[in-house]
Every structure is written in C-alpha cells, then in structure tokens.
Design a protein around this motif. Structure first.
Motif, PDB file in Angstrom:
ATOM      1  N   ALA A  84      -7.965  21.483  46.416  1.00  0.00           N
ATOM      2  CA  ALA A  84      -7.927  21.744  44.758  1.00  0.00           C
ATOM      3  C   ALA A  84      -8.615  21.882  44.400  1.00  0.00           C
ATOM      4  N   LEU A  85      -9.654  20.532  44.802  1.00  0.00           N
ATOM      5  CA  LEU A  85     -10.887  20.361  44.068  1.00  0.00           C
ATOM      6  C   LEU A  85     -11.973  22.305  44.642  1.00  0.00           C
ATOM      7  N   LEU A  86     -11.934  22.605  45.444  1.00  0.00           N
ATOM      8  CA  LEU A  86     -12.858  23.462  46.059  1.00  0.00           C
ATOM      9  C   LEU A  86     -11.685  25.059  45.194  1.00  0.00           C
ATOM     10  N   VAL A 142      -3.559  26.172  42.640  1.00  0.00           N
ATOM     11  CA  VAL A 142      -4.650  26.062  40.718  1.00  0.00           C
ATOM     12  C   VAL A 142      -4.185  27.478  40.817  1.00  0.00           C
ATOM     13  N   VAL A 143      -5.066  28.276  41.795  1.00  0.00           N
ATOM     14  CA  VAL A 143      -5.049  29.819  41.674  1.00  0.00           C
ATOM     15  C   VAL A 143      -3.583  30.218  40.880  1.00  0.00           C
ATOM     16  N   ALA A 144      -2.359  29.965  41.372  1.00  0.00           N
ATOM     17  CA  ALA A 144      -1.202  30.974  41.323  1.00  0.00           C
ATOM     18  C   ALA A 144      -1.030  30.666  39.576  1.00  0.00           C
ATOM     19  N   ILE A 432     -10.855  24.566  36.095  1.00  0.00           N
ATOM     20  CA  ILE A 432     -11.208  22.401  36.216  1.00  0.00           C
ATOM     21  C   ILE A 432     -10.346  22.234  35.801  1.00  0.00           C
ATOM     22  N   GLY A 433     -10.050  22.636  34.860  1.00  0.00           N
ATOM     23  CA  GLY A 433      -8.539  21.456  34.760  1.00  0.00           C
ATOM     24  C   GLY A 433      -7.595  21.141  35.173  1.00  0.00           C
ATOM     25  N   GLY A 434      -7.492  22.590  35.791  1.00  0.00           N
ATOM     26  CA  GLY A 434      -5.657  22.855  36.364  1.00  0.00           C
ATOM     27  C   GLY A 434      -6.167  21.881  38.585  1.00  0.00           C
ATOM     28  N   SER A 435      -7.149  22.151  38.116  1.00  0.00           N
ATOM     29  CA  SER A 435      -8.290  21.612  39.388  1.00  0.00           C
ATOM     30  C   SER A 435      -8.078  20.058  39.715  1.00  0.00           C
TER      31      SER A 435
END
Length: 545
Positions: A84-86, A142-144, A432-435
């Motif tokens: 998630a951080l990456l 995060v991506v989806a 970054i918020g989603g991450s």
C-alpha cells in the motif's frame, strides 16, 4: 435504474462497454484480497496443511499454536502494508495500467514461493511467499479504487468502486468452495488438498494482467503528468463522445481547474510537499481523519476476523466436523458475495453512502451482541449431545447471526472503506491519500489477524464478540457525526464539502453544497451549455498555446 439516478441531462452515450470493461478489469482486482482471506483460513483447517506445518504439534503450547496460525494467516497483511505504501509512488509514476501489470507479477511470484513450500514443508517459504504476495495484493487496494473513481461518471462512481469491494467476496466465495471441494475429493494425506485451491491466485492474476492491455488509461492521471491531448482522447473514448462535445470539454475543464489550483497552492513542490499539503489545512486533515477512522473502526468491528477464521467461528457455534465447517463457510461466502452485489447495484448510489454504512453497522452490532450473549450463556455448545432443544435453536440463531454480520459488513464498512478514500481527496492527493488509508487498513488487519487467536484464549469467545460489538457501536456514532454524504457529487465538486466548518461536514455537508457542481452543472438549457462549452474551448485553446 442508473439513468433514473442522474442529477443532470448527461448524454446516454457515457454508459458504454468501454467504461464497463475498465470497471470489470479493475473491479476484478478485489478478488486478490478475497482469495487470500477465503483460502488461507480454510487451507489452515485442512488436515494435510496442519500436519505438514505442525499447527497442532503437541510439543507446542496452546499460545504457541495460536501464534503459528496467526503468523501464517497475517503474513499477507504484513506484506500488504508495504504494498500500500509503494502504491502511491508506483501508481503516480507509471500510471494505473502499468501499476496493475507490475502488481500482478509480484503477486504471482509470491504465491509460487508459497506453493513451493508444499514440497519440503518449509515454514520460511510460507512466510516469504505470503509476504511477497502481500506486496502485490496491497497495491490493488490503491490502484483499483483510484482508477475506478477517476474514470466513472459521478452517478455511477459508487457502483464502480463497489465492484472492487464486491470482487473481494467473489474471491472469498470461490476460495471457500474450492477448499470445501478439495477437502471432499482429495485425500487428507495429499498436499494437493490445499495447493489446488490456492492456484486460483495465479488464474486471477493472469486474467487481470492480460485484460489490462485492452483497458483505457485514466484521463485524470494523464492530465496530471501533462499529456493533455492523450487525456482528451482517452476521455472521449471512455465517454463514447467526440472530443469537442460539451460534456467531455466540461469534464476536462473541471480536472484542469482543480489541478491548477492544487499546483498553485503547492507551487509544484516535491512529493514531500504533497505530504505537507496533506496535513497543512483543516480540510485535508479532516479527509485524513476519515481515512484513518474508517479503517480503524472497520477492521476492529470483527467482520474480517470472521472471514479469515470462518471455520473456527462455525466450530465455535456447534459446526464441529471438517466438511461441515467448510460447507457452512462456503455458504457464508455466497451470502457475502450476493450482499456485496446488492449493495453495489442498488444501495450505495441510491440509498447513499452514509445510510448504507449506518444500516450495515447496526446489523453487525445486533449480530455480534447476540453471539456474545449466546456464547456467555451456553457453555455446552462444544458438546451438542448435552444441549437442550432451546439451546440448539439458539445455536442455529448464532449461525444465522454470522451470516447476518456478513450482510451488514458488505452493506457497510466493506463498501465505504474503499469508496470514501477514492473520492474524498483532490487529484494531487488521491494516490497518497489512498495509499495512507490502505496502509492503515493493512496495519489494523494484520493486528486483527494476529490478535484474534490469542483473544479467543485470553478473553474467551464471548468476551471477544462483546469487544467487537462495542467497536461497532462506536463506529455507528462516528458515522452519524463525521461521515459526509457524497453520492451524486463530481470528484471536483467534493472540495466544497470540506471547506465547511468541521462540525457541519458530516451532518450537513451535502445539503449545504447542493448547488456546487462541475463546470457546466448549473447550466440548464442547451443554449447555455453551448455558450459554456465555447468558453471552455477558449480556455483550453489558451492553455494549449
């Protein structure tokens, strides 16, 4: 039904197969998490897995056995924290499509190492493989949702993002049934009993990887990196309208105006400036609070522990045989999958985010409290032969409550934890918020997965259920006061909600910003739209020059 929900006269062309294809590809990524949650708990209950890795080794104490089980089940969550951080860096650097292909490769490599442990019983390979798989699986969260929120028209955004959360339960259901089927048809002495079901990971990763080559990159990301012509072309394809159509041009103007405001505010700062921006204003701090609290309260409401340790929960309320437990677990997967579909198709965009969440939490609270009271009163559940008729009826009720909690979770926290974090942040802060939100998600899921086996020992089953019911009650109060209703609002117009005083955002946010929409939302007649588009095209020409 979707068309009845429109709040403007958007062209019908915008709901087309290209949009739904992208929703399918990125929505399917939810199955990554679901497969793991559905497979690892059921795999760990298979006799072949237990014997190979010594989960019931008599030389280990009860606490040591619980630690071994929790280490195995939680290792993907630990890897997912890093994933998630990456995802923030990868998603913004190479785009949503290439990030998808990269995470599929990492996911498959990890699962291959995990399955390789079947040949030698290496617990180290189990840990390493599941950790690496977690690095890929963590990125999907995060991506989806980011992609789905960015490409969807505002009145289908809830449905699109909930396709991801719904796919979590597609994965869970398939994982449960695969484990149940293999427990019946493959010998308890064969490692294939748990290896075969876990091959589902590789099948899904391959499907997502291949289909991603025919999806359309997010126009909002393309605008962010300065590829305006490509963004216009992609948005035109997604909306099935000409580039110069007023709807496409107005959406592009909204995106560009918001990004211009963000860049002006940060003066093109480095990524450290983005972090600073995230905490420097009260509006962004409120967004961050929503991200953190939605994950904290959702993960400790008890629903995910039931998903991962479902066989243990059914054994807890009287389902003692291995096949019996796995069959009850498989039916639980069906309940959660159907519930997720109902929520995505009929509730999130129609009933609204807030009411769906509060209703779901209420159902969870009733379920958890019933199980807590039942397990406290009936101490004979481990020995059905000694139970009275009323006790057996109460035990059946407890099984029903497990299913009801699954419906409540699908309707509430499961949908909201992805949807809210994909739509509350402005474009510059969305990744970054989603991450950060998903990092908090997996930190708490890891802690929950690690803690539950020990909680069953230290707090007993009834105390653990009572703890979860109290958390759901706190979550209900939080949702009522803090969570804003954002159904039907464009991504760019959501900013207005967070400009209100903090004590009004959750309770009055939508009502007080109803008049605030996109660039041409407030133009009613075709003539006004034409005039608005001419202004938009003039601004676009100036920007291009």
């Amino acid at each position: 039904m979707l068309w009845l929900k429109r709040q403007d006269d958007s062209p019908k062309e915008i709901l087309n197969w290209k949009l739904w294809y992208g929703v399918f590809v990125f929505g399917l990524m939810g199955a990554a998490r679901g497969l793991d949650e559905g497979l690892i708990g059921t795999s760990a209950s298979q006799k072949s897995f237990i014997n190979l890795f010594g989960l019931k080794d008599p030389s280990l104490s009860e606490n040591q056995q619980a630690d071994l089980l929790s280490n195995i089940t939680s290792m993907v969550q630990l890897g997912s924290i890093g994933g998630a951080l990456l995802a923030f860096f990868i998603t913004d650097k190479i785009g949503r499509l290439w990030a998808t292909r990269e995470l599929c490769i990492v996911w498959v490599v990890g699962i291959a190492i995990f399955l390789g442990s079947a040949s030698n019983g290496s617990i180290g390979m189990v840990y390493a493989g599941r950790f690496i798989a977690g690095l890929g699986i963590g990125q999907t969260t995060v991506v989806a949702p980011t992609y789905l929120a960015e490409v969807s028209p505002k009145f289908t955004r809830g449905l699109a993002v909930c396709m991801f959360s719904g796919s979590v339960y597609l994965g869970i259901m398939l994982g449960y049934f695969a484990s149940w089927g293999c427990s019946i048809h493959i010998s308890n002495s064969s490692e294939m009993q748990w290896v075969v079901p876990n091959l589902l990971h590789i099948y899904f990763a391959a499907i997502i990887f291949a289909t991603s080559f025919f999806a359309i990159e997010s126009p909002r990301w393309l605008v962010k990196i300065g590829k305006h012509e490509k963004a216009s072309s992609n948005l035109s394809r997604l909306r099935n309208l000409p580039v110069d159509h007023w709807y496409v041009q107005s959406e592009l103007l909204d995106i560009n105006e918001q990004l211009d405001r963000e860049r002006e505010a940060t003066q093109g700062a480095h990524w450290t400036g983005v972090l600073k921006e995230l905490v420097s204003s009260s509006a962004n701090r409120y967004r961050l609070m929503l991200s953190i609290m939605s994950q904290l309260l959702g993960q400790w409401s008890g629903a995910n522990s039931i998903t991962i340790y479902a066989p243990e929960y059914f054994e807890m309320v009287g389902q003692s045989g291995q096949n019996e437990k796995l069959f009850a677990t498989a039916i639980f997967g069906v309940v959660k999958f159907v519930s997720a579909l109902i929520c995505a198709l009929f509730l999130i965009d129609f009933v609204g985010r807030k009411r769906s969440l509060m209703t779901g939490i209420t159902l969870q609270f009733i379920s958890m409290l019933y199980m807590a009271i039942f397990l406290f009163i009936d101490t004979s559940v481990d020995n059905p032969e000694t139970q009275t008729k009323s006790q057996k009826s109460a035990a059946t009720g407890a099984i029903v409550m497990i299913y009801l909690s699954g419906f409540g979770w699908a309707m509430g926290w499961n949908s909201i934890q992805y949807l809210i974090n994909s739509e509350i942040y402005p474009l510059r802060l969305r990744a970054i918020g989603g991450s950060i939100a998903m990092t908090i998600h997996f930190v708490n899921q890891y802690g929950n997965s690690k803690a539950v086996p020990s909680m069953f020992i230290g707090m007993e089953h009834s105390g653990t259920m009572l703890f979860f019911s109290l958390v759901t009650l706190i979550g209900l109060a939080w949702a009522w006061f803090f969570l804003p209703e954002l159904a039907g609002k464009s991504l760019e117009s959501i900013d207005a909600v967070f400009e209100l005083p903090w004590y009004l955002i959750g309770r009055k946010g939508k009502e007080m910003t109803l008049a605030m929409g996109g660039a041409v939302d407030n133009f009613g007649t075709d003539k006004e739209k034409v005039e608005a588009v001419e202004d938009i095209q003039e601004v676009s020409a100036e920007r291009k020059a």
